[in-house]
Structure formats: structure tokens, C-alpha cells
Design an enzyme around this catalytic site. Sequence first.
Site, PDB file in Angstrom:
ATOM      1  N   HIS A 120     -14.899 -32.022  18.154  1.00  0.00           N
ATOM      2  CA  HIS A 120     -13.875 -31.144  17.900  1.00  0.00           C
ATOM      3  C   HIS A 120     -12.495 -31.086  18.327  1.00  0.00           C
ATOM      4  CE1 HIS A 120     -13.478 -26.724  16.885  1.00  0.00           C
ATOM      5  NE2 HIS A 120     -14.060 -27.002  15.973  1.00  0.00           N
ATOM      6  N   LYS A 122      -8.686 -31.982  18.204  1.00  0.00           N
ATOM      7  CA  LYS A 122      -7.332 -31.832  17.434  1.00  0.00           C
ATOM      8  C   LYS A 122      -6.148 -32.382  17.919  1.00  0.00           C
ATOM      9  CE  LYS A 122      -9.806 -27.893  16.392  1.00  0.00           C
ATOM     10  NZ  LYS A 122     -10.705 -27.102  17.117  1.00  0.00           N
ATOM     11  N   ASP A 127       2.837 -43.373  19.061  1.00  0.00           N
ATOM     12  CA  ASP A 127       3.683 -44.253  20.059  1.00  0.00           C
ATOM     13  C   ASP A 127       3.303 -44.206  21.408  1.00  0.00           C
ATOM     14  OD1 ASP A 127       4.793 -45.235  17.504  1.00  0.00           O
ATOM     15  OD2 ASP A 127       6.479 -44.232  17.557  1.00  0.00           O
TER      16      ASP A 127
END
Length: 196
Positions: A120, A122, A127
Site C-alpha cells: 500500500h 505510494k 534520481d
Amino acid sequence: MRSDLRGALFAATMLAAMPLSAGRTLPAEGKVEVAFAPWDDVERLVMDQIDGARQAVYVQAYTLTSRNIVKTLIAAAERGVKVEVVADRDKVLKDERSALPRAAGNGVKVWLDGDHAAAHSKVMIIDPDGKEPVVVTGSYNFSYSAKSENAENVMVLSGHRALAQTYLENWKRHRAKSMSFADAVVQTQAKDAAAQ
């Protein structure tokens, strides 16, 4: 022999009783930008970070149904940026709205994490080895409904190399336990055929 077994059992008991790490504390540095859906264009903010990538974009997502974000990830891959996604296996394979199959067929490496009840996170790490690493995180699910219908937040943390490396280490742990999208599809099809 019996004392060795008792010693091993004692050591195992002590290890099991040790508390989990509460996490890492890093000094504050860099720049922080925040956005809140549905009032701010969180999708555009995320896409701008991907557009700025020069070397790599690593994504952890429960779901990724935003066609615009997937187009931006594909465009990054086409311009030579390494793009890899770790997503929730069940959600991706069962959600007909998932945009990740399209990404997997267009230069983005997609890995599916089936090791948890829900993968879950996000997160985007952009870079992490560059001069200006970026971490994107928050509640935003990289989806249309999260952009337009939900109360969500996104935080963009720029210029904090230790933070980017910490997130990348976590991404790599999940990637190590994941299966390629293609292998997951083949495995799912085989299970479905066997069940018939």
C-alpha cells in the site's frame, strides 16, 4: 547437545522479544512542497517530478490507474530514464482499470509484490543518486479518483540524498520479494487453467 539446544532456544526467544525498530531519524534538509486533492492538481505535481527525472524513477504503488502518470513514466523511459514500478500484485492483476499493463509493454519494468496483505505504499524516488534527488509520498494513489474525488495529500521532498537513499533501500527490499509483471501474468493464467 541439550545445552546447545537450550542456548539456541534462549537466543531465539530473546530475538523475538526485541522491539522492532521505530525507524530512522534524518536531519531536515532540502525543499518541501505539498499539495492537497481535490483542490490542488496533485497529478500535475507528480508528473512534473517525473518530467524532471534524469537518471531513474522508482515507484511503489498500490494502484496506478492514472493514464496521464503512466504516459509520463513511459515518456521518461523513452528518453533513457530507468523506470521501475513495484505494485500490489492482487490489485494490479484484478483491476481492469490498471494502467500498469500498458507501462509494462512500453519500456517500464513492472514488478508485482504479493508478499503482503496489501502493498500500500505510494512513493516515487527520483534520481536518488543525482544532485537533486526527489521523494514523492503521501496518501495519493496515482489514480483518477484520488485526483478528482478523494481528499488526498502529496509531499515532494527535494534535495535530501539520505532520505532518497532510505526510501530506495525500502523499495529494493520490496523489489527483491516481487515477481515480474510477465511472470505474474503467466503464473495467474496457469492457476486459472488448473482451477477449471
